[in-house]
Write a protein that holds these residues in place. Sequence first.
Motif, short mmCIF file in Angstrom:
data_model
loop_
_atom_site.label_atom_id
_atom_site.label_comp_id
_atom_site.label_asym_id
_atom_site.label_seq_id
_atom_site.Cartn_x
_atom_site.Cartn_y
_atom_site.Cartn_z
N ALA A 61 0.81 -1.21 0.06
CA ALA A 61 0.17 -0.14 -0.06
C ALA A 61 0.91 1.03 0.03
CB ALA A 61 -0.83 -0.15 1.25
N VAL A 62 1.89 1.10 0.74
CA VAL A 62 2.95 2.43 0.82
C VAL A 62 3.74 2.57 -0.29
CG1 VAL A 62 4.87 3.60 1.78
CG2 VAL A 62 3.12 2.25 3.33
N ASP A 79 3.33 10.39 6.73
CA ASP A 79 3.36 11.75 6.31
C ASP A 79 3.82 12.85 7.72
OD1 ASP A 79 2.34 11.13 3.92
OD2 ASP A 79 0.38 11.89 4.19
N GLY A 80 3.47 12.63 8.80
CA GLY A 80 3.88 13.39 9.94
C GLY A 80 5.27 13.23 10.49
N SER A 81 6.27 12.68 9.76
CA SER A 81 7.43 12.51 10.18
C SER A 81 8.43 13.73 9.98
CB SER A 81 8.01 11.11 9.66
OG SER A 81 8.44 11.73 8.02
N GLY A 402 1.29 3.43 16.34
CA GLY A 402 1.33 3.94 14.97
C GLY A 402 -0.07 4.18 14.38
N ARG A 403 -0.94 3.91 15.11
CA ARG A 403 -2.54 3.88 14.69
C ARG A 403 -2.79 5.15 14.00
NH1 ARG A 403 -6.00 0.97 19.65
NH2 ARG A 403 -5.32 -1.07 19.27
N GLY A 404 -3.64 5.29 12.83
CA GLY A 404 -4.15 6.60 12.26
C GLY A 404 -2.95 7.04 11.48
N GLN A 405 -1.77 6.66 11.41
CA GLN A 405 -0.77 7.51 10.54
C GLN A 405 -1.08 7.34 9.20
OE1 GLN A 405 3.13 6.84 12.20
NE2 GLN A 405 2.50 7.12 13.97
N VAL A 406 -0.68 8.10 8.29
CA VAL A 406 -0.95 8.20 6.75
C VAL A 406 0.31 8.46 5.97
CG1 VAL A 406 -3.36 9.19 7.23
CG2 VAL A 406 -1.35 10.66 6.68
N PHE A 407 0.09 7.96 4.68
CA PHE A 407 1.03 8.17 3.57
C PHE A 407 0.51 8.41 2.59
CE2 PHE A 407 2.94 5.13 6.73
CZ PHE A 407 4.28 5.12 6.30
N GLY A 408 0.80 9.64 1.94
CA GLY A 408 0.17 10.37 0.93
C GLY A 408 -1.26 10.83 1.04
N GLY A 409 -1.27 10.94 2.38
CA GLY A 409 -2.83 11.29 2.88
C GLY A 409 -3.65 10.16 3.08
N PHE A 429 21.43 11.86 15.37
CA PHE A 429 20.09 11.87 14.98
C PHE A 429 19.29 11.04 15.81
CE2 PHE A 429 22.21 8.25 13.18
CZ PHE A 429 21.09 7.04 13.06
N GLY A 430 17.99 10.96 15.37
CA GLY A 430 17.12 10.24 16.31
C GLY A 430 16.24 9.38 15.43
N TYR A 431 15.42 8.57 16.36
CA TYR A 431 14.27 7.80 15.44
C TYR A 431 12.89 8.14 16.44
CZ TYR A 431 17.01 4.67 12.52
OH TYR A 431 17.77 4.46 11.82
N PHE A 432 11.88 8.03 15.83
CA PHE A 432 10.82 8.50 16.57
C PHE A 432 9.67 7.40 16.19
CE2 PHE A 432 13.35 12.01 15.40
CZ PHE A 432 13.22 12.67 16.38
N ALA A 433 8.27 7.51 16.92
CA ALA A 433 7.35 6.69 16.71
C ALA A 433 6.55 6.69 15.35
CB ALA A 433 6.27 6.87 18.05
N ASN A 434 7.09 6.78 14.29
CA ASN A 434 6.52 6.95 12.93
C ASN A 434 6.65 5.81 12.14
OD1 ASN A 434 6.35 9.87 13.36
ND2 ASN A 434 8.54 9.89 13.08
N LEU A 435 5.53 5.38 11.66
CA LEU A 435 5.50 4.19 10.91
C LEU A 435 6.46 4.23 9.70
CD1 LEU A 435 1.80 3.67 10.32
CD2 LEU A 435 3.10 2.30 11.61
#
Length: 456
Positions: A61-62, A79-81, A402-409, A429-435
Amino acid sequence: MSLPPARPVRRRTLLGSGIAVGALVPLATVTTPAGAATHQRLATASGDKPAVARAVRFLAAVTDAHHTTGPRLAQSYCDGSGLDDIAFVYDNALALIALLAAGDVRHARAIGDALLFAQSHDETFTDSRLRQAYHADTFVNGAGTEKETAHFGWEFGLVGTAVGDMAWAGIALAQLARKTGVAAYRQGTLAIGRWIHENTYSDDGLGGYTFGETADLTEHKSTEHNIDVYAYFRLLAKLTGDSTWTARAAHAWAFVTRVWNADDGYFWTGSDDGTKINQTPAQRPLDVQTWSWLAAAKPGYAAALDWAAGNLATTDTPVRANSALTGHQSVRGVAFASGSLTTDTETTIGNLDYTPKPDDCAVWFEGSAQLTVALRDRGHAGDAAAAADLLTQLRFAQRELGRGQVFGGARVEGGIVAASSPMDTGFQFGYFANLHVGATAWYVFAATGTNPYWYL
């Protein structure tokens, strides 16, 4: 805890980037009696089959998030990353292999075709090199014209070419060539192999292959990258029947052996100048330990997995400072590197208003999956139980985080976040709770017993 947008630098640009589960086997209890890895696919546990199917659907899907036909790349993070539609070559190589391993040849070929397009449509170079990242949405500049080019991610300074990224892309194309018999994939992977050898081979200092053609890093030599090259060139030797690639692989592995810390049983991260080993206390990473086993399975270096499992183990809970977890959620796993556990309290991650505390460490899920693959492959006493525990944690992350996170809207489910909470790596650098596409691909490898360094 809401996570603000961030623009984390990929580790490959630096020297190398619910419900609490019941108590199982702690990572630190892994032992190393005799055993031998076979590098054969292991059976997928029944509990993982639905989860693996969801992860594979996520990757597909991504890949289709911005375009559903033609050559295309998967956007690496949601998208929110703060990274917009950036598609890192490393992540896409992993996604290609995971999709191929799961039988989704169509999406694997879409990514493979995009890598070939990028090789032959660079706006500056004509030597088949790949950039470190491209845009997924606007991948083709000048579409439909005679001046089509691959839109690389210059906004983030990712204009260079790193050996590790090239090697992983080469591995992915070699896997495609082997599976499909398509000549273009064979030609593409061979072009990558030739570029690496002709542009980064080194006889100086520690030998091996240099970092690549990336600003300020041309003299660096990465253990991670040389492990990649070793595994990649062995695939090329098998693909072509040309023993020259075997000799070149040995040259890369010779570097790896020179950065082995025999006293403590782990590999150093590499060298900043190509001659002196980088022994910075905060820069002892997990991936070179796990990948060394997956690439070579040499018993004399098996202790690296135990060092990683014991020294980089971490647990994230809602009561930990700066945790993104809530309620009764709790997750175990490993950190990116030693510096993740000993962060300088005066630093921030990705220029965000977040100051981690010493021993304040989240779980790095990509690394947890890497360790799972390596332990399942090695098969020493205690490895199966430790790997099963890690798989439980990964399934929890897939289900709860990661619920509700989006790719390309568009909302996309079934993926794994990069980290359970904001994590400093010790490498600036860091890592975050992003899909994350990369973490999800490694979960597929972990659950299906797939070693991406070896032919599927």
